[in-house]
Design an enzyme around this catalytic site. Structure first.
Site, PDB file in Angstrom:
ATOM      1  N   ILE A   1       0.827  -1.207   0.000  1.00 40.29           N
ATOM      2  CA  ILE A   1       0.000   0.000   0.000  1.00 40.29           C
ATOM      3  C   ILE A   1       0.867   1.265   0.000  1.00 40.29           C
ATOM      4  CG2 ILE A   1      -0.158   0.194   2.524  1.00 40.29           C
ATOM      5  CD1 ILE A   1      -3.132   0.956   2.118  1.00 40.29           C
TER       6      ILE A   1
ATOM      7  N   ALA B   1       8.569   6.478  -3.521  1.00 35.86           N
ATOM      8  CA  ALA B   1       8.134   5.086  -3.621  1.00 35.86           C
ATOM      9  C   ALA B   1       8.145   4.661  -5.083  1.00 35.86           C
ATOM     10  CB  ALA B   1       6.734   4.922  -3.037  1.00 35.86           C
ATOM     11  N   ILE B   2       8.436   3.386  -5.307  1.00 36.94           N
ATOM     12  CA  ILE B   2       8.506   2.847  -6.664  1.00 36.94           C
ATOM     13  C   ILE B   2       7.799   1.502  -6.706  1.00 36.94           C
ATOM     14  CG2 ILE B   2      10.042   1.944  -8.470  1.00 36.94           C
ATOM     15  CD1 ILE B   2      12.150   3.963  -7.513  1.00 36.94           C
TER      16      ILE B   2
ATOM     17  N   CYS C   1       4.161   1.079   2.035  1.00 35.36           N
ATOM     18  CA  CYS C   1       4.929   0.049   1.330  1.00 35.36           C
ATOM     19  C   CYS C   1       5.189  -1.161   2.218  1.00 35.36           C
ATOM     20  CB  CYS C   1       6.239   0.621   0.783  1.00 35.36           C
ATOM     21  SG  CYS C   1       5.995   2.010  -0.345  1.00 35.36           S
TER      22      CYS C   1
END
Length: 223
Positions: A88, A151-152, A183
């Site tokens: 998430i 974030a990736i 995450c």
């Protein structure tokens, strides 16, 4: 990290999509992916900003959402199950979200290497502000002082075209990350350019730095 060794000139079209609902942007990604697979468009970097949205990855873990759905409804926050990798995360105003739609074979074809190239792009863009972005072993994304700033999460289609991408916090309201386990990582914080620098640089300036860094890392002409 060095650029790909492929010798021909790679052109990447930059698409500035403005603020767009997450599901609309996701549909646009899929459309662009089909067009890229068919060879009717060039590789594309779509830059967008979303309204308040939480997204799960392709294997959602509901326990990572720490507030009831009624709270999200009251806050006007959308909740979407996407088909990317990862856990998430939050998207919202003040964040630069980049969706590269690339034929990955032109850049080596290795998804793990592609993730590292995305990280290198953000690290290079941050360096322009004197910020030392870093990787953390075993984790995906870019970190500053142990807190995640970008974030990736990505997906590779059956035809080898990339979708989803990165989310860089510029002047994002970080309180929204407190309602999730970002995450899936419970023991690390989240940060932004605004928090690190004391004030946020102009969004257009940050976008320009990200685009330039993307071109250098991917060995591409940004158009």
């Amino acid at each position: 990290m060095t650029s790909p060794t492929e010798t021909e000139t790679r052109a990447v079209t930059v698409l500035h999509a403005g603020q767009m609902d997450y599901t609309a942007a996701w549909a646009r990604q899929r459309e662009l992916g089909r067009m890229r697979s068919a060879g009717t468009i060039a590789d594309t970097l779509m830059l967008v900003e979303h309204p308040h949205t939480y997204t799960f990855g392709s294997r959602p873990k509901p326990e990572q959402l720490l507030v009831p759905h009624e709270t999200l409804a009251a806050q006007g926050v959308a909740l979407v199950e996407a088909d990317r990798g990862g856990d998430i995360t939050y998207h919202g105003p003040g964040q630069i979200v980049g969706y590269p739609i690339l034929k990955l074979s032109r850049y080596g074809g290795d998804v793990l290497r592609y993730l590292r190239m995305l990280e290198e792009t953000i690290i290079a863009a941050l360096a322009g502000y004197g910020i030392a972005g870093e990787r953390i072993a075993g984790l995906t994304g870019v970190w500053v002082g142990g807190a995640k700033i970008c974030a990736i999460g990505v997906k590779l289609s059956a035809s080898g075209v990339t979708q989803h991408g990165f989310a860089l916090n510029v002047n994002t309201d970080l309180r929204f990350f407190e309602q999730i386990i970002p995450c899936g990582i419970a023991d690390r914080g989240v940060t932004s350019l605004e928090r690190v620098l004391g004030s946020a640089p102009p969004r257009a300036e940050v976008e320009a730095r990200v685009i330039a860094a993307f071109g250098r890392v991917f060995g591409a002409q940004m158009e």
